[in-house]
Scaffold this motif. Sequence first.
Motif, PDB file in Angstrom:
ATOM      1  N   HIS A  48      10.431 -19.604 -19.372  1.00 40.94           N
ATOM      2  CA  HIS A  48       9.562 -19.030 -20.402  1.00 40.94           C
ATOM      3  C   HIS A  48       9.382 -20.029 -21.543  1.00 40.94           C
ATOM      4  CE1 HIS A  48      13.277 -18.168 -22.543  1.00 40.94           C
ATOM      5  NE2 HIS A  48      13.645 -17.242 -21.662  1.00 40.94           N
ATOM      6  N   GLY A  49       8.478 -19.700 -22.450  1.00 39.58           N
ATOM      7  CA  GLY A  49       8.126 -20.615 -23.527  1.00 39.58           C
ATOM      8  C   GLY A  49       9.281 -20.983 -24.434  1.00 39.58           C
ATOM      9  N   LEU A  50      10.191 -20.062 -24.675  1.00 39.66           N
ATOM     10  CA  LEU A  50      11.316 -20.336 -25.559  1.00 39.66           C
ATOM     11  C   LEU A  50      12.234 -21.392 -24.944  1.00 39.66           C
ATOM     12  CD1 LEU A  50      12.624 -19.589 -28.225  1.00 39.66           C
ATOM     13  CD2 LEU A  50      13.763 -17.679 -27.064  1.00 39.66           C
ATOM     14  N   TRP A  51      12.501 -21.243 -23.647  1.00 36.89           N
ATOM     15  CA  TRP A  51      13.336 -22.241 -22.974  1.00 36.89           C
ATOM     16  C   TRP A  51      12.613 -23.587 -22.915  1.00 36.89           C
ATOM     17  CZ3 TRP A  51      13.132 -25.546 -18.865  1.00 36.89           C
ATOM     18  CH2 TRP A  51      14.342 -26.143 -18.495  1.00 36.89           C
ATOM     19  N   ILE A  52      11.327 -23.569 -22.588  1.00 37.11           N
ATOM     20  CA  ILE A  52      10.586 -24.828 -22.491  1.00 37.11           C
ATOM     21  C   ILE A  52      10.585 -25.549 -23.843  1.00 37.11           C
ATOM     22  CG2 ILE A  52       8.312 -25.872 -22.109  1.00 37.11           C
ATOM     23  CD1 ILE A  52       7.819 -23.599 -20.027  1.00 37.11           C
ATOM     24  N   ALA A  53      10.352 -24.832 -24.931  1.00 38.75           N
ATOM     25  CA  ALA A  53      10.345 -25.460 -26.263  1.00 38.75           C
ATOM     26  C   ALA A  53      11.700 -26.095 -26.555  1.00 38.75           C
ATOM     27  CB  ALA A  53       9.980 -24.439 -27.331  1.00 38.75           C
ATOM     28  N   GLY A  54      12.778 -25.385 -26.281  1.00 40.39           N
ATOM     29  CA  GLY A  54      14.111 -25.938 -26.516  1.00 40.39           C
ATOM     30  C   GLY A  54      14.421 -27.104 -25.592  1.00 40.39           C
ATOM     31  N   PRO A  98      13.107 -19.012 -32.614  1.00 46.01           N
ATOM     32  CA  PRO A  98      11.996 -19.854 -32.158  1.00 46.01           C
ATOM     33  C   PRO A  98      11.451 -20.795 -33.242  1.00 46.01           C
ATOM     34  CG  PRO A  98      11.695 -17.623 -31.360  1.00 46.01           C
ATOM     35  CD  PRO A  98      12.866 -17.594 -32.303  1.00 46.01           C
ATOM     36  N   ALA A  99      11.423 -20.346 -34.489  1.00 44.59           N
ATOM     37  CA  ALA A  99      10.926 -21.211 -35.564  1.00 44.59           C
ATOM     38  C   ALA A  99      11.815 -22.444 -35.724  1.00 44.59           C
ATOM     39  CB  ALA A  99      10.846 -20.431 -36.878  1.00 44.59           C
ATOM     40  N   GLU A 100      13.130 -22.277 -35.582  1.00 43.96           N
ATOM     41  CA  GLU A 100      14.039 -23.416 -35.668  1.00 43.96           C
ATOM     42  C   GLU A 100      13.824 -24.367 -34.486  1.00 43.96           C
ATOM     43  OE1 GLU A 100      18.693 -24.711 -35.207  1.00 43.96           O
ATOM     44  OE2 GLU A 100      18.261 -22.581 -35.425  1.00 43.96           O
ATOM     45  N   ILE A 101      13.638 -23.805 -33.304  1.00 44.63           N
ATOM     46  CA  ILE A 101      13.413 -24.642 -32.123  1.00 44.63           C
ATOM     47  C   ILE A 101      12.124 -25.444 -32.292  1.00 44.63           C
ATOM     48  CG2 ILE A 101      12.895 -24.578 -29.652  1.00 44.63           C
ATOM     49  CD1 ILE A 101      14.851 -22.172 -29.487  1.00 44.63           C
ATOM     50  N   LEU A 102      11.068 -24.797 -32.760  1.00 44.02           N
ATOM     51  CA  LEU A 102       9.804 -25.518 -32.969  1.00 44.02           C
ATOM     52  C   LEU A 102       9.940 -26.585 -34.046  1.00 44.02           C
ATOM     53  CD1 LEU A 102       7.055 -22.756 -32.725  1.00 44.02           C
ATOM     54  CD2 LEU A 102       7.594 -24.553 -31.067  1.00 44.02           C
TER      55      LEU A 102
END
Length: 168
Positions: A48-54, A98-102
């Motif tokens: 998912h997007g959260l894992w991909i961003a991280g 998510p904001a921290e990851i981005l």
Amino acid sequence: MSKASAPYGRRERILARLDFSWGVSGRHLAYIAEQDIWTQRFRPGGPHGLWIAGHLAYYEAGAANLYRGLDGNPLSSWKDTFGNGSACHDDRSRYSDPAEILERLNSGRQEARRAIAALGDADLDRSVNNDRLAIRDLQSQIEFLIWHDSHHAAQLGGIVNTHMDGLA
């Protein structure tokens, strides 16, 4: 094409490809953030997007250090969560905000871009040791990073399209 007739140099071509790829993945991540669909997957079992961003943040932070000639990854504590082979969980509480990851992803990308922009041809030809991949020079390592981002940008595009299809 000879260097004299090239519209821009080797490093500039690398940066143009990098900017293009990061632009695509960045737009997809912005949509995912706006719609708050962080744990939507493009296919069952896919990330998912959260894992991909991280995942991108983790690897690109390490790459930025490599380009500067430094060892290690400043996000080494993220390896178990976002490194290759880590599990992708639907429970958002298992991840950083998510904001921290981005923020980490974007700041890492800025650092990596600055490091690449400072490289000359001799630097790009510099030997690197990558035990996982058959990559032996820094330019090839950078080009792999671009491929890696493009690969995950396609997955992010699948998430965005799946979401948009559901709205139609």
